[in-house]
Design an enzyme around this catalytic site. Structure first.
Site, PDB file in Angstrom:
ATOM      1  N   SER A   1       0.820  -1.219   0.000  1.00 50.85           N
ATOM      2  CA  SER A   1       0.000   0.000   0.000  1.00 50.85           C
ATOM      3  C   SER A   1       0.849   1.262   0.000  1.00 50.85           C
ATOM      4  CB  SER A   1      -0.931   0.014   1.224  1.00 50.85           C
ATOM      5  OG  SER A   1      -0.176  -0.009   2.427  1.00 50.85           O
TER       6      SER A   1
ATOM      7  N   THR B   1     -39.430  26.198 -11.931  1.00 53.20           N
ATOM      8  CA  THR B   1     -39.720  24.907 -11.324  1.00 53.20           C
ATOM      9  C   THR B   1     -40.047  23.965 -12.470  1.00 53.20           C
ATOM     10  OG1 THR B   1     -42.096  25.355 -11.050  1.00 53.20           O
ATOM     11  CG2 THR B   1     -40.642  25.985  -9.224  1.00 53.20           C
ATOM     12  N   HIS B   2     -39.610  22.727 -12.358  1.00 59.26           N
ATOM     13  CA  HIS B   2     -39.786  21.746 -13.441  1.00 59.26           C
ATOM     14  C   HIS B   2     -39.126  22.232 -14.743  1.00 59.26           C
ATOM     15  CE1 HIS B   2     -42.806  19.839 -10.838  1.00 59.26           C
ATOM     16  NE2 HIS B   2     -43.308  21.061 -10.667  1.00 59.26           N
TER      17      HIS B   2
ATOM     18  N   SER C   1     -13.447  24.886 -29.540  1.00 55.12           N
ATOM     19  CA  SER C   1     -13.622  23.599 -30.216  1.00 55.12           C
ATOM     20  C   SER C   1     -12.479  23.379 -31.204  1.00 55.12           C
ATOM     21  CB  SER C   1     -14.960  23.583 -30.957  1.00 55.12           C
ATOM     22  OG  SER C   1     -15.023  22.517 -31.877  1.00 55.12           O
TER      23      SER C   1
ATOM     24  N   LYS D   1     -17.114  28.281 -31.399  1.00 56.71           N
ATOM     25  CA  LYS D   1     -17.533  27.786 -30.090  1.00 56.71           C
ATOM     26  C   LYS D   1     -16.768  28.440 -28.944  1.00 56.71           C
ATOM     27  CE  LYS D   1     -19.947  24.888 -29.106  1.00 56.71           C
ATOM     28  NZ  LYS D   1     -19.681  23.440 -29.084  1.00 56.71           N
TER      29      LYS D   1
ATOM     30  N   ASN E   1     -16.928  27.353 -24.908  1.00 60.47           N
ATOM     31  CA  ASN E   1     -17.557  26.384 -24.017  1.00 60.47           C
ATOM     32  C   ASN E   1     -17.220  26.655 -22.551  1.00 60.47           C
ATOM     33  OD1 ASN E   1     -18.436  24.986 -26.340  1.00 60.47           O
ATOM     34  ND2 ASN E   1     -16.496  23.878 -26.438  1.00 60.47           N
TER      35      ASN E   1
ATOM     36  N   GLU F   1     -18.668  22.210 -16.724  1.00 61.10           N
ATOM     37  CA  GLU F   1     -19.076  20.892 -17.200  1.00 61.10           C
ATOM     38  C   GLU F   1     -18.272  19.813 -16.489  1.00 61.10           C
ATOM     39  OE1 GLU F   1     -19.666  20.406 -21.527  1.00 61.10           O
ATOM     40  OE2 GLU F   1     -19.186  22.535 -21.664  1.00 61.10           O
TER      41      GLU F   1
ATOM     42  N   TYR G   1     -10.352  -5.780  12.837  1.00 63.54           N
ATOM     43  CA  TYR G   1      -9.679  -5.302  11.631  1.00 63.54           C
ATOM     44  C   TYR G   1      -9.632  -6.420  10.588  1.00 63.54           C
ATOM     45  CZ  TYR G   1      -6.269  -3.511   8.365  1.00 63.54           C
ATOM     46  OH  TYR G   1      -5.650  -3.087   7.221  1.00 63.54           O
TER      47      TYR G   1
ATOM     48  N   GLN H   1      -7.630  -1.843   4.015  1.00 69.08           N
ATOM     49  CA  GLN H   1      -6.534  -1.141   3.347  1.00 69.08           C
ATOM     50  C   GLN H   1      -7.062  -0.340   2.167  1.00 69.08           C
ATOM     51  OE1 GLN H   1      -2.669  -3.149   2.536  1.00 69.08           O
ATOM     52  NE2 GLN H   1      -3.146  -2.834   0.383  1.00 69.08           N
TER      53      GLN H   1
ATOM     54  N   LYS I   1      -8.175   3.966   1.715  1.00 69.88           N
ATOM     55  CA  LYS I   1      -7.357   5.183   1.560  1.00 69.88           C
ATOM     56  C   LYS I   1      -7.550   5.852   0.194  1.00 69.88           C
ATOM     57  CE  LYS I   1      -5.447   3.894   5.431  1.00 69.88           C
ATOM     58  NZ  LYS I   1      -6.010   2.532   5.444  1.00 69.88           N
TER      59      LYS I   1
END
Length: 523
Positions: free
Chosen positions: A84, A216-217, A338, A344, A346, A351, A378, A383, A386
């Site tokens: 590890s 709303t919606h 782009s 473009k 962006n 995003e 344990y 392990q 982490k």
């Protein structure tokens, strides 16, 4: 993926962008700010493979510190699979902190000499220096951060180092390290949250009086002040900070001295080590101390909720930056282009914020699945706790940082927003309130306004465009004072309930956050 976008998102994970140091709010609440960056080294997520393992083993294998009863070494495949060190070396600073506290306690209890303690402290400080200077050799055959440091300490100071593990197991040792690491991570995330809140409040202060459609919606609903909408995200972030602080309180108990699971018969003082490491108290039950991962799951849950809030913020701004909305224009500093379409522009950072929330949620699901059905106490499965935590912290810090950067580099297109307001009959609910004030029951008022909206649809006009006579044809209660309730500006003015979007209410909300974050209005 555009490389500029990745550079914007995966920039430095310092606590705040250096270019904005002067804007950091003074009041960061209970989150600690001292040396946080050094306490949370961000590990690279490394793929463990045969080639990597072989390249890191420059020396022949040495006998394991736990290998007394074993006659054969583990195979190379087992060594590669079980190590590890490739990720838990991020805990080195906290491992050294815990070992120094443990050595001091052992000396006070007469289990080692004062000279042994001093040699251990000096050796550990030298190892920390070597690690931070890049001179320390991390060895896969030494398995993990604890064994690497202990073996290196033995190489450095000899016999006294062999006494350090008295009344301690790697089980309680790693939990101590991990709690210390997450405690510092919470403080670092808390600082980032406050900085994003600060950026949003500043953005709200710059857009006083701007009215936007509330949805709303995803359908137009009522007019709201832009400040009100921005402060809604500030409120969400405050709850995120609160969850982290609650988590911090619960995790701040010390497992050191619980040993493997049963404690020890040696005369240790667990309260001394707990105090030295700034824990509230030792954990009461030694079995619980080495098997508990509630604090990890709670921490990842808090991060996941924060990530969802940031994703919603990202979605809002991505939509608003589209040609269909056109409410927001990001500056070139936080936009990408782009490779094929030259026109473009962006909003890639937001995003990616929206996308990376999936990683943080996935990290939580990994831990929940990992701990499901594990017997006490344990198990080596643990392990695997982490890497999801390291990934969650790295990701959430980046998401918070780039969201604040984006907030500081956008412009709201007031003219476009103003032109959009007439559509959707946003003042319909305010008109219903007008009728209620005239003594008409709300359900009846709702029906009357619905018929008024239907008339507007047939005439392709707005409610405020209807004449008094047309309104009276729907219900005779209407009078000339109705026009004080129509139009988005008048509608917003009529909101007065606590927490509403009315100008006075929003001004009060804004004052609260300006005071809480200690923002200088003149900045």
């Amino acid at each position: 993926m555009n490389m500029e976008s990745l550079a914007v998102f995966n920039s430095s994970l310092s606590l705040y962008s250096p270019s904005h140091d002067h804007l950091i709010p003074k009041n960061l609440g209970p989150f600690r700010t001292t040396s946080l960056q050094s306490h949370i080294p961000m590990p690279k997520m490394e793929v463990r493979c045969a080639a990597q393992a072989q390249s890191t083993e420059t020396k022949s294998k040495e006998a394991k510190l736990w290998g007394g009863r074993f006659e054969e070494s583990v195979t190379d495949a087992v060594e590669r699979f079980t190590e590890s060190i490739s990720f838990d070396k991020a805990l080195y600073k906290h491992d050294i902190m815990g070992s120094k506290a443990h050595a001091s306690m052992l000396a006070k209890q007469g289990l080692i000499t004062v000279n042994d303690r001093d040699s251990i402290h000096k050796g550990l400080s030298e190892i920390e220096r070597l690690i931070e200077s890049g001179e320390f050799e991390w060895r896969t055959d030494r398995e993990d951060v604890h064994m690497n440091i202990e073996a290196a300490l033995t190489d450095l100071i000899g016999e006294p180092a062999k006494k350090l593990h008295t009344a301690r197991s790697r089980n309680d040792q790693v939990l101590t390290d991990f709690r210390l690491w997450i405690r510092d991570a919470i403080d670092a995330i808390g600082v980032k949250i406050k900085y994003l809140q600060f950026s949003l409040v500043k953005l709200a202060m710059e857009n006083e009086g701007v009215i936007v459609p509330g949805y709303t919606h995803l359908q137009r609903a009522q007019p709201v002040l832009l400040q009100h909408l921005l402060l809604a995200f500030v409120e969400q972030l405050e709850r995120d900070a609160g969850r982290l602080l609650d988590c911090r309180v619960r995790l701040n108990f010390c497992p050191l001295g619980a040993c493997a699971l049963a404690g020890t018969g040696l005369p240790i003082d667990r309260f001394m080590t707990s105090d030295a490491l700034d824990f509230t108290a030792p954990m009461r039950n030694s079995i619980d101390a080495v098997s508990d991962r509630d604090f990890v799951m709670e921490f990842l849950s808090a991060n996941a909720i924060t990530a969802i809030h940031l994703s919603r913020l990202g979605e809002e701004w991505v939509l608003w930056a589209s040609e269909e909305f056109g409410f927001v224009t990001p500056s070139d500093k936080v936009s990408t282009g782009s490779s094929i379409m030259p026109q473009k522009k962006n909003p890639d950072p937001m995003e990616l914020v929206r996308g990376k929330s999936a990683r943080v949620v996935g990290d939580l699901v990994t831990l929940l699945t990992l701990c499901k059905g594990l017997p006490l106490a344990y198990n080596r499965d643990l392990q695997e706790d982490k890497e999801p935590v390291f990934d969650s912290v790295k990701t959430i810090l980046g998401m918070l940082e780039v969201s604040a950067e984006f907030a500081q580099n956008i412009t709201f297109n007031r003219e476009r927003i103003q032109k959009s307001l007439p559509a959707g009959h946003l003042d319909a609910t305010t008109l219903a309130d007008y009728l209620v004030k005239k003594g008409i029951p709300f359900r009846t008022s709702h029906d009357i306004v619905g018929r008024a909206v239907a008339l507007c649809v047939s005439k392709s006009c707005q409610l405020q465009d209807l004449s008094v006579d047309e309104l009276k044809s729907i219900d005779p209660v209407f009078d000339k004072d109705v026009y004080e309730f129509l139009g988005v500006e008048n509608s917003v003015k009529k909101f007065s309930s606590y927490g509403s979007t009315g100008s006075a209410c929003v001004a009060s909300q804004l004052d609260h956050w300006v005071t809480k974050l200690e923002i200088n209005k003149g900045v």
